[in-house]
Design a protein around this motif. Sequence first.
Motif: not given
Length: 179
Positions: A122-146
């Motif tokens: 079983f091989a699993q990979s995931a790419e998690i990416q936010t789409r909020m470049n102007m809100w970088r702090t919120a985007a980083d928190k959201l990516e970390n949470f996800m």
Amino acid sequence: MHFISTSFIYDHSWAHVVIGMWHKYPHPHCSHVKTIDTVDRSVDSKTGIIRTERIIGCKQKAPMWIVKLFGGSEDAFVREISFIDPSTQTASVTSVNLSLSQFATCLERIQYTPSSDGRTTFAQSAEIQTRMNMWRTAADKLENFMAERFKQNAHLGRAAFTDVLSTMWAVNKQQGALS
């Protein structure tokens, strides 16, 4: 962007694992998965490849800051497409979130292949990416949470699937021994 990658060996043949894929839910280890709806299933008459498309409904407890910032609810939906190729003994599953995809995506890829000892890799990979470049702090928190939520759910999913496979094939072994 976060990249997550993991692999695991199931102590079951590829055929058993592929059959078990359709029996994974509902399961107590994955109580967040509430619905599985098959949207389409087809078999290519030339190749024998089985294509299945499903929508998976989940209940996720999102942190209050996410709900306040992005809206939404506990209900989340994921689109899953799988390809089973009996001739090459490969099974691939790709899934992506539909809910809140305008803010962030989680693209997951899973591959099941037979190993030389009769088990299944079983091989699993995931790419998690936010789409909020102007809100970088919120985007980083959201990516970390996800990313953390993905890791937790992936662990629960492996435990559930291991349990499903053990239960399915232990019952079949017992029935074969009784015959």
